[in-house]
Design an enzyme around this catalytic site. Sequence first.
Site, PDB file in Angstrom:
ATOM      1  N   HIS A   1      -2.884  16.580  -2.184  1.00 48.05           N
ATOM      2  CA  HIS A   1      -3.868  16.981  -1.172  1.00 48.05           C
ATOM      3  C   HIS A   1      -5.251  17.016  -1.815  1.00 48.05           C
ATOM      4  O   HIS A   1      -6.217  16.485  -1.277  1.00 48.05           O
ATOM      5  CB  HIS A   1      -3.481  18.341  -0.607  1.00 48.05           C
ATOM      6  CG  HIS A   1      -4.416  18.852   0.450  1.00 48.05           C
ATOM      7  ND1 HIS A   1      -4.546  18.240   1.673  1.00 48.05           N
ATOM      8  CD2 HIS A   1      -5.264  19.917   0.460  1.00 48.05           C
ATOM      9  CE1 HIS A   1      -5.439  18.909   2.394  1.00 48.05           C
ATOM     10  NE2 HIS A   1      -5.880  19.922   1.678  1.00 48.05           N
TER      11      HIS A   1
ATOM     12  N   ASP B   1      -1.874  23.890   0.594  1.00 52.16           N
ATOM     13  CA  ASP B   1      -1.787  22.770   1.541  1.00 52.16           C
ATOM     14  C   ASP B   1      -0.895  21.641   1.025  1.00 52.16           C
ATOM     15  O   ASP B   1      -1.057  20.492   1.439  1.00 52.16           O
ATOM     16  CB  ASP B   1      -3.185  22.223   1.838  1.00 52.16           C
ATOM     17  CG  ASP B   1      -3.992  23.132   2.739  1.00 52.16           C
ATOM     18  OD1 ASP B   1      -3.480  24.194   3.132  1.00 52.16           O
ATOM     19  OD2 ASP B   1      -5.155  22.794   3.030  1.00 52.16           O
TER      20      ASP B   1
ATOM     21  N   HIS C   1     -10.949  23.504  -1.584  1.00 50.62           N
ATOM     22  CA  HIS C   1     -11.504  23.343  -0.239  1.00 50.62           C
ATOM     23  C   HIS C   1     -12.097  24.656   0.284  1.00 50.62           C
ATOM     24  O   HIS C   1     -11.494  25.721   0.112  1.00 50.62           O
ATOM     25  CB  HIS C   1     -10.443  22.817   0.723  1.00 50.62           C
ATOM     26  CG  HIS C   1     -10.145  21.366   0.547  1.00 50.62           C
ATOM     27  ND1 HIS C   1      -9.032  20.759   1.097  1.00 50.62           N
ATOM     28  CD2 HIS C   1     -10.824  20.378  -0.111  1.00 50.62           C
ATOM     29  CE1 HIS C   1      -9.038  19.466   0.776  1.00 50.62           C
ATOM     30  NE2 HIS C   1     -10.099  19.216   0.054  1.00 50.62           N
TER      31      HIS C   1
ATOM     32  N   HIS D   1      -6.534  25.537  -4.298  1.00 51.10           N
ATOM     33  CA  HIS D   1      -7.390  24.353  -4.431  1.00 51.10           C
ATOM     34  C   HIS D   1      -8.793  24.677  -3.939  1.00 51.10           C
ATOM     35  O   HIS D   1      -9.040  25.768  -3.422  1.00 51.10           O
ATOM     36  CB  HIS D   1      -6.792  23.140  -3.704  1.00 51.10           C
ATOM     37  CG  HIS D   1      -6.657  23.265  -2.233  1.00 51.10           C
ATOM     38  ND1 HIS D   1      -5.794  24.149  -1.622  1.00 51.10           N
ATOM     39  CD2 HIS D   1      -7.278  22.613  -1.203  1.00 51.10           C
ATOM     40  CE1 HIS D   1      -5.862  24.023  -0.309  1.00 51.10           C
ATOM     41  NE2 HIS D   1      -6.781  23.111  -0.021  1.00 51.10           N
TER      42      HIS D   1
ATOM     43  N   ASP E   1     -12.193  26.107   3.087  1.00 49.78           N
ATOM     44  CA  ASP E   1     -11.369  26.958   3.947  1.00 49.78           C
ATOM     45  C   ASP E   1     -10.312  27.736   3.164  1.00 49.78           C
ATOM     46  O   ASP E   1      -9.516  28.486   3.747  1.00 49.78           O
ATOM     47  CB  ASP E   1     -10.734  26.159   5.096  1.00 49.78           C
ATOM     48  CG  ASP E   1      -9.762  25.096   4.634  1.00 49.78           C
ATOM     49  OD1 ASP E   1      -9.982  24.489   3.567  1.00 49.78           O
ATOM     50  OD2 ASP E   1      -8.764  24.850   5.330  1.00 49.78           O
ATOM     51  N   HIS E   2     -10.340  27.596   1.840  1.00 46.87           N
ATOM     52  CA  HIS E   2      -9.464  28.373   0.958  1.00 46.87           C
ATOM     53  C   HIS E   2     -10.250  29.210  -0.049  1.00 46.87           C
ATOM     54  O   HIS E   2      -9.660  30.066  -0.709  1.00 46.87           O
ATOM     55  CB  HIS E   2      -8.509  27.448   0.200  1.00 46.87           C
ATOM     56  CG  HIS E   2      -7.533  26.753   1.088  1.00 46.87           C
ATOM     57  ND1 HIS E   2      -6.184  27.052   1.117  1.00 46.87           N
ATOM     58  CD2 HIS E   2      -7.705  25.789   2.013  1.00 46.87           C
ATOM     59  CE1 HIS E   2      -5.582  26.291   2.023  1.00 46.87           C
ATOM     60  NE2 HIS E   2      -6.490  25.514   2.580  1.00 46.87           N
TER      61      HIS E   2
ATOM     62  N   HIS F   1      -1.613  27.106   6.691  1.00 44.90           N
ATOM     63  CA  HIS F   1      -2.089  26.701   8.019  1.00 44.90           C
ATOM     64  C   HIS F   1      -0.988  26.837   9.065  1.00 44.90           C
ATOM     65  O   HIS F   1       0.199  26.691   8.763  1.00 44.90           O
ATOM     66  CB  HIS F   1      -2.564  25.247   8.006  1.00 44.90           C
ATOM     67  CG  HIS F   1      -3.865  25.037   7.298  1.00 44.90           C
ATOM     68  ND1 HIS F   1      -5.086  25.227   7.900  1.00 44.90           N
ATOM     69  CD2 HIS F   1      -4.122  24.649   6.021  1.00 44.90           C
ATOM     70  CE1 HIS F   1      -6.049  24.955   7.028  1.00 44.90           C
ATOM     71  NE2 HIS F   1      -5.486  24.616   5.885  1.00 44.90           N
TER      72      HIS F   1
END
Length: 243
Positions: free
Chosen positions: A116, A135, A60, A58, A62-63, A173
Amino acid sequence: MDGPLEIVRVPVLSDNYVWLIHDDESGETVVVDPGEAAPVLAAADARGWRIGQVWNTHWHPDHTAGNQAIKDAHGAVVTAPAAEGVKIPSADRLVAEGDTVTIGRRQARVWETPAHTAGHVSFHFEGEALVFVGDTMFAMGCGRLFEGTAAQMHSALQRLAALPEATTVYCAHEYTLSNAKFAAAVEPDNAAIAERLARVEALRAAGEPTVPTTIGEERATNPFVRAADADELAALRARKDNL
């Protein structure tokens, strides 16, 4: 096929895990959800691996924040969810439900698992009994409903939970300790949850990771997987979000 895929956990940021997948037969290496490039490149370089592909579950940051640097360093091709392509400008290939991605002769099927984020996908290696879920599913938890609905999350989790119990689940995570404490509060009489909470506490106290997990463990101890319907999942999600 010769031997299992080699999968390396790379901790990045505060609590993210990036996954390096290496196929020794072909020499190919894939990175899943690189939220940061430097630790991933270092882990690959230490093993003499060249990263040929990046797979994003996805959009985001942080990915995805490491995508471009990995492309620049290794010439990797970035594969991303079609529904989120505009949010991932480094993407070279967009995939949707039923598409496939490959590493050597191994093939993973793309599953759309939104909730998400609106276009979240997972990558399922049926032959190897592995699934990379970003996530969507966490060890003893699930992702927040930022862009989707409880009904979508319930559907995605039930689809994942229908996989064979030995299937290894690679999430992104290290949230297991807080998830386990929440699960114990939700199901105080569940012995499997109590046992797993103790195990997770010991691992974290020793500085050890708690993922990957398995479908069997999540069926037994994940309250979001165990939710009877979308309404129950929504109530659990709201309760956890408000802690």
